[in-house]
Design an enzyme around this catalytic site. Structure first.
Site, PDB file in Angstrom:
ATOM      1  N   ASN A 136       0.801  -1.115  -0.048  1.00  0.00           N
ATOM      2  CA  ASN A 136      -0.092   0.016   0.117  1.00  0.00           C
ATOM      3  C   ASN A 136       0.720   1.313  -0.001  1.00  0.00           C
ATOM      4  OD1 ASN A 136       1.090   0.123   2.475  1.00  0.00           O
ATOM      5  ND2 ASN A 136      -0.977   0.003   3.625  1.00  0.00           N
TER       6      ASN A 136
ATOM      7  N   HIS B 292       3.640   1.768   2.081  1.00  0.00           N
ATOM      8  CA  HIS B 292       3.931   2.320   3.416  1.00  0.00           C
ATOM      9  C   HIS B 292       5.500   2.168   3.229  1.00  0.00           C
ATOM     10  CE1 HIS B 292       3.444  -1.825   5.047  1.00  0.00           C
ATOM     11  NE2 HIS B 292       4.772  -1.847   5.162  1.00  0.00           N
TER      12      HIS B 292
ATOM     13  N   GLU C   2       1.742   4.059   7.579  1.00  0.00           N
ATOM     14  CA  GLU C   2       0.686   3.405   6.564  1.00  0.00           C
ATOM     15  C   GLU C   2       0.075   4.563   5.868  1.00  0.00           C
ATOM     16  OE1 GLU C   2       0.559   0.409   6.215  1.00  0.00           O
ATOM     17  OE2 GLU C   2       0.002  -0.866   8.075  1.00  0.00           O
TER      18      GLU C   2
HETATM   19  C1  GLP Z   1       7.297  -4.223   6.871  1.00  0.00           C
HETATM   20  C2  GLP Z   1       8.094  -3.061   7.295  1.00  0.00           C
HETATM   21  C3  GLP Z   1       8.454  -2.165   6.238  1.00  0.00           C
HETATM   22  C4  GLP Z   1       8.866  -3.254   4.916  1.00  0.00           C
HETATM   23  C5  GLP Z   1       7.460  -3.608   4.308  1.00  0.00           C
HETATM   24  C6  GLP Z   1       7.707  -4.331   3.099  1.00  0.00           C
HETATM   25  O1  GLP Z   1       5.706  -4.033   7.228  1.00  0.00           O
HETATM   26  N1  GLP Z   1       7.944  -2.391   8.287  1.00  0.00           N
HETATM   27  O2  GLP Z   1       9.686  -1.626   6.773  1.00  0.00           O
HETATM   28  O3  GLP Z   1       9.201  -2.347   4.061  1.00  0.00           O
HETATM   29  O4  GLP Z   1       6.615  -4.193   5.319  1.00  0.00           O
HETATM   30  O5  GLP Z   1       7.968  -5.876   3.604  1.00  0.00           O
HETATM   31  P1  GLP Z   1       8.559  -7.205   2.581  1.00  0.00           P
HETATM   32  O6  GLP Z   1       9.600  -6.872   2.121  1.00  0.00           O
HETATM   33  O7  GLP Z   1       8.184  -8.302   3.343  1.00  0.00           O
HETATM   34  O8  GLP Z   1       7.554  -6.968   1.391  1.00  0.00           O
END
Ligand code: GLP
Length: 282
Positions: free
Chosen positions: A137, A139, A144
């Site tokens: 999304n 973030h 968020e």
């Molecule tokens: C999490 C972390 C973020 C990260 C994101 C993407 O929620 N707080 O810092 O960038 O998710 O995660 P992934 O790499 O597992 O897609």
């Protein structure tokens, strides 16, 4: 904003690891802003092997992680503190005293923990290199959608979609629904930012972040305002960019200017290979 679209996920991961190693080589006492998430697991694995091969010391490096679940102790297996130990810190000579996360057990202490975290980052002189993943999304950290674009470290309630995805990755239904996260303003203060994204599930967030309007609905879009941000993408994550050809063209031009462009060494090598093997696409 630089956008590097590399041939494969593994090339992306190696390149991001090389950017970190390169920074530590050039500035052994640098301050790194670190991230968690599944995208970073292979990056840290590559960093460990690159650092060992180059006999690179992390003893003077200071680190500040982006976020931590509210209420988890650093030794809790689902904490980001445990993740960082397992994926990175325990494999290299990091000084434990220099590795920080915004850990907080009780909501009532969150404000003072958050303020201290901000103060510590400022006191050390700010973050030299901030590593970021991106949520589906848009973030960054745990900021968020609709987070204030100038926010500072604070508690954020997580979106249902974020919770579900992170719970599935951890194979648990017991993740806290709130976290302490550095703010978007804190992230923007970093001197340099590298964002990693791989996979089709990131394509729409990447398109919104890179080519969409700057708006709170996609927190990563605010990175358009930063002076030194590099996106390192695989072709799937870049698949919704309208101007991918333009970014390939810029990469080619960067290579021809390489003597005065600060591209880290290992990145040059991997992009050179691409030029040799895939010259027609540039
Ligand atoms: C999490 C972390 C973020 C990260 C994101 C993407 O929620 N707080 O810092 O960038 O998710 O995660 P992934 O790499 O597992 O897609």
């Amino acid at each position: 904003m630089r956008v590097l679209i590399l041939d494969s996920k593994s090339e992306v991961e190696k390149t991001v690891a090389a950017c970190i190693a390169d920074r530590v080589m050039r500035q052994p006492d640098c301050v790194l802003g670190l991230a968690t998430g599944s995208s970073l697991v292979p990056v840290y694995a590559h960093l460990v092997s690159q650092a060992k091969a180059a006999k690179l010391s992390f003893a003077d490096v200071k680190t500040f992680n982006l976020d931590e679940y509210l209420g988890l102790t650093p030794d809790h297996p689902l904490s980001f503190a445990a993740y960082m130990r397992e994926q990175l810190f325990s494999h290299l000579d990091f000084n434990e005293e220099y590795t920080r996360l915004p850990s907080c057990l009780h909501a009532r202490d969150a404000e003072s923990v958050a303020n201290r975290y901000e103060t510590s980052i400022r006191a050390i002189g700010g973050i030299d290199l901030q590593l970021l993943g991106i949520g589906e999304n848009g973030h960054i950290g745990f900021n968020e959608p609709y987070s204030s674009l100038s926010s500072r470290t604070r508690v954020k309630t997580l979106c249902e979609a974020t919770l579900q995805r992170n719970s599935a990755l951890e194979n648990t239904d017991r993740l806290p629904s709130a976290a302490l996260t550095v703010g978007i303003g804190t992230i923007l203060d970093a001197r340099e930012i590298v964002v990693i994204a791989c996979g089709e599930n990131k394509a729409s967030a990447i398109a919104a972040a890179i080519q969409g309007p700057v708006r709170a609905r996609c927190p990563a879009s605010v990175l358009q305002l930063h002076q030194r941000v590099t996106y390192v993408l695989d072709p799937d994550a870049a698949s919704q960019l309208d101007d991918a050809e333009y970014f390939y063209e810029v990469m080619r031009n960067e290579l021809s200017l390489r003597s005065d462009y600060p591209v880290p060494g290992p990145l040059r090598t991997s992009t050179d290979t691409r030029l040799k093997t895939d010259g027609g696409r540039f």
